[in-house]
Write a protein that holds these residues in place. Structure first.
Motif, PDB file in Angstrom:
ATOM      1  N   LEU A  91     -17.108 -41.976  21.576  1.00 44.46           N
ATOM      2  CA  LEU A  91     -18.307 -42.016  22.416  1.00 44.46           C
ATOM      3  C   LEU A  91     -18.513 -40.684  23.116  1.00 44.46           C
ATOM      4  O   LEU A  91     -17.588 -40.172  23.765  1.00 44.46           O
ATOM      5  CB  LEU A  91     -18.187 -43.125  23.462  1.00 44.46           C
ATOM      6  N   SER A  92     -19.702 -40.142  22.965  1.00 40.07           N
ATOM      7  CA  SER A  92     -20.093 -38.938  23.697  1.00 40.07           C
ATOM      8  C   SER A  92     -21.301 -39.280  24.549  1.00 40.07           C
ATOM      9  O   SER A  92     -22.269 -39.869  24.052  1.00 40.07           O
ATOM     10  CB  SER A  92     -20.443 -37.807  22.735  1.00 40.07           C
ATOM     11  N   GLU A 145     -18.337 -38.658  32.072  1.00 40.81           N
ATOM     12  CA  GLU A 145     -16.907 -38.945  32.247  1.00 40.81           C
ATOM     13  C   GLU A 145     -16.432 -40.116  31.371  1.00 40.81           C
ATOM     14  O   GLU A 145     -15.238 -40.321  31.187  1.00 40.81           O
ATOM     15  CB  GLU A 145     -16.592 -39.268  33.701  1.00 40.81           C
ATOM     16  N   ASP A 146     -17.372 -40.883  30.839  1.00 40.13           N
ATOM     17  CA  ASP A 146     -17.027 -41.999  29.950  1.00 40.13           C
ATOM     18  C   ASP A 146     -16.828 -41.549  28.508  1.00 40.13           C
ATOM     19  O   ASP A 146     -16.470 -42.358  27.651  1.00 40.13           O
ATOM     20  CB  ASP A 146     -18.111 -43.076  30.000  1.00 40.13           C
ATOM     21  N   SER A 147     -17.054 -40.283  28.226  1.00 38.35           N
ATOM     22  CA  SER A 147     -16.853 -39.762  26.876  1.00 38.35           C
ATOM     23  C   SER A 147     -15.386 -39.862  26.514  1.00 38.35           C
ATOM     24  O   SER A 147     -14.526 -39.226  27.143  1.00 38.35           O
ATOM     25  CB  SER A 147     -17.327 -38.301  26.790  1.00 38.35           C
ATOM     26  N   SER A 148     -15.081 -40.681  25.526  1.00 37.06           N
ATOM     27  CA  SER A 148     -13.701 -40.988  25.144  1.00 37.06           C
ATOM     28  C   SER A 148     -13.717 -41.669  23.790  1.00 37.06           C
ATOM     29  O   SER A 148     -14.787 -41.964  23.245  1.00 37.06           O
ATOM     30  CB  SER A 148     -13.052 -41.957  26.136  1.00 37.06           C
ATOM     31  N   ILE A 149     -12.516 -41.944  23.300  1.00 38.33           N
ATOM     32  CA  ILE A 149     -12.369 -42.859  22.174  1.00 38.33           C
ATOM     33  C   ILE A 149     -11.986 -44.213  22.753  1.00 38.33           C
ATOM     34  O   ILE A 149     -11.082 -44.304  23.595  1.00 38.33           O
ATOM     35  CB  ILE A 149     -11.287 -42.382  21.192  1.00 38.33           C
ATOM     36  N   TYR A 150     -12.691 -45.244  22.317  1.00 33.56           N
ATOM     37  CA  TYR A 150     -12.383 -46.610  22.748  1.00 33.56           C
ATOM     38  C   TYR A 150     -11.790 -47.355  21.551  1.00 33.56           C
ATOM     39  O   TYR A 150     -12.347 -47.340  20.458  1.00 33.56           O
ATOM     40  CB  TYR A 150     -13.635 -47.299  23.275  1.00 33.56           C
ATOM     41  N   LEU A 151     -10.665 -48.009  21.803  1.00 31.85           N
ATOM     42  CA  LEU A 151      -9.902 -48.621  20.716  1.00 31.85           C
ATOM     43  C   LEU A 151      -9.649 -50.097  20.988  1.00 31.85           C
ATOM     44  O   LEU A 151      -9.194 -50.470  22.075  1.00 31.85           O
ATOM     45  CB  LEU A 151      -8.548 -47.917  20.559  1.00 31.85           C
ATOM     46  N   CYS A 152      -9.931 -50.889  19.974  1.00 24.66           N
ATOM     47  CA  CYS A 152      -9.587 -52.302  20.000  1.00 24.66           C
ATOM     48  C   CYS A 152      -8.208 -52.459  19.356  1.00 24.66           C
ATOM     49  O   CYS A 152      -7.890 -51.765  18.382  1.00 24.66           O
ATOM     50  CB  CYS A 152     -10.638 -53.073  19.203  1.00 24.66           C
ATOM     51  N   SER A 153      -7.396 -53.344  19.900  1.00 24.65           N
ATOM     52  CA  SER A 153      -6.087 -53.574  19.294  1.00 24.65           C
ATOM     53  C   SER A 153      -5.718 -55.051  19.379  1.00 24.65           C
ATOM     54  O   SER A 153      -6.216 -55.773  20.234  1.00 24.65           O
ATOM     55  CB  SER A 153      -5.017 -52.721  19.972  1.00 24.65           C
ATOM     56  N   VAL A 154      -4.829 -55.452  18.478  1.00 24.83           N
ATOM     57  CA  VAL A 154      -4.356 -56.827  18.480  1.00 24.83           C
ATOM     58  C   VAL A 154      -2.852 -56.838  18.384  1.00 24.83           C
ATOM     59  O   VAL A 154      -2.235 -55.973  17.755  1.00 24.83           O
ATOM     60  CB  VAL A 154      -4.975 -57.648  17.316  1.00 24.83           C
ATOM     61  N   TRP A 155      -2.276 -57.833  19.009  1.00 23.74           N
ATOM     62  CA  TRP A 155      -0.831 -58.020  19.019  1.00 23.74           C
ATOM     63  C   TRP A 155      -0.550 -59.222  18.133  1.00 23.74           C
ATOM     64  O   TRP A 155      -0.908 -60.339  18.467  1.00 23.74           O
ATOM     65  CB  TRP A 155      -0.377 -58.307  20.454  1.00 23.74           C
ATOM     66  N   THR A 156       0.092 -58.965  17.002  1.00 17.17           N
ATOM     67  CA  THR A 156       0.311 -60.033  16.039  1.00 17.17           C
ATOM     68  C   THR A 156       1.573 -60.824  16.375  1.00 17.17           C
ATOM     69  O   THR A 156       2.361 -60.430  17.251  1.00 17.17           O
ATOM     70  CB  THR A 156       0.439 -59.467  14.621  1.00 17.17           C
ATOM     71  N   ASP A 157       1.780 -61.916  15.634  1.00 11.37           N
ATOM     72  CA  ASP A 157       2.967 -62.728  15.909  1.00 11.37           C
ATOM     73  C   ASP A 157       4.246 -62.055  15.423  1.00 11.37           C
ATOM     74  O   ASP A 157       5.337 -62.583  15.625  1.00 11.37           O
ATOM     75  CB  ASP A 157       2.818 -64.129  15.314  1.00 11.37           C
ATOM     76  N   THR A 158       4.120 -60.895  14.790  1.00  5.35           N
ATOM     77  CA  THR A 158       5.307 -60.103  14.442  1.00  5.35           C
ATOM     78  C   THR A 158       5.679 -59.153  15.570  1.00  5.35           C
ATOM     79  O   THR A 158       6.573 -58.322  15.413  1.00  5.35           O
ATOM     80  CB  THR A 158       5.046 -59.272  13.176  1.00  5.35           C
ATOM     81  N   GLU A 159       4.993 -59.263  16.700  1.00  7.09           N
ATOM     82  CA  GLU A 159       5.227 -58.435  17.880  1.00  7.09           C
ATOM     83  C   GLU A 159       4.698 -57.003  17.729  1.00  7.09           C
ATOM     84  O   GLU A 159       4.902 -56.182  18.614  1.00  7.09           O
ATOM     85  CB  GLU A 159       6.707 -58.389  18.267  1.00  7.09           C
TER      86      GLU A 159
END
Lengths: 113, 109
Positions: free
Chosen positions: A110-111, A86-100
């Protein structure tokens, strides 16, 4: 904008094992997030990675299952623990910049078998 | 928390056609963004547009904050425009963006 390097890009893992995903940003950012995208679905926020303190988890996600580290303003890791199919997914890192604006890494596919 | 709804869920067009994608949100927003996820899974930020209108080449977006909706226009579609388009909104007082379910756009040659 921000350049985000995420690795591994994909992995196939056995049930019961753990995988650590790394996210490196080319500049210092205050806000870093981890999202999950299940097959054919939208993005769901797992947690906000806070520098120097414990991550803030969304409803339905717990630290024991998804421990997160944020040792500095350019790096974070997400571990998916005791994996099941059930953990099979795409995991994504993201950042919020000072430009919003929100920027994403290329994701980890992940499989779990 | 804020709810984000996108329509239509799927859209199939011929190359050269124009399209309009809609995003409705349930509350006032501090932040609204549009993203394109290409067939390889990469998410690209298209617009930061909590209000007003912006244009970038063949793409433009308009947000009418008082009526709680945003529109993404794609003109003269190309096959490379295919993918899923997501709208994401941050409600007032919130510290995160909530994503809609997306519109899957297929452009046929």
């Amino acid at each position: 904008s921000a350049v985000i390097s995420q690795k591994p890009s994909r992995d196939i893992c056995q049930r019961g094992t753990s995988l650590t995903i790394q996210c490196q940003v080319d500049s210092q950012v205050t806000m870093m997030f981890w999202y999950r995208q299940q097959p054919g679905q939208s993005l769901t926020l797992i947690a906000t990675a806070n520098q120097g303190s414990e991550a803030t988890y969304e409803s339905g996600f717990v630290i024991d299952k998804f421990p997160i580290s944020r040792p500095n303003l350019t790096f974070s890791t997400l571990t998916v623990s005791n994996m099941s199919p059930e953990d099979s997914s795409i995991y994504l890192c993201s950042v919020w910049t000072d430009t919003e604006k929100l920027f994403f890494g290329s994701g980890t596919q992940l499989s779990v078998l | 928390g804020i709810q984000v709804e996108q329509s239509p869920p799927d859209l199939i067009l011929q190359e050269g056609a124009n399209s309009t994608l809609r995003c409705n949100f349930s509350d006032s927003v501090n932040n609204l963004q549009w993203f394109h996820q290409n067939p390889w899974g990469q998410l690209i930020n298209l617009f930061y547009i909590p209000s007003g209108t912006k244009q970038n080449g063949r793409l433009s977006a308009t947000t009418v904050a008082t009526e709680r909706y945003s529109l993404l226009y794609i003109s003269s579609s190309q096959t490379t425009d295919s993918g899923v388009y997501f709208c994401a909104a941050q409600g007032r007082g919130a510290q995160k963006l909530v994503f809609g379910q997306g519109t899957r756009l297929t452009i046929n040659p």
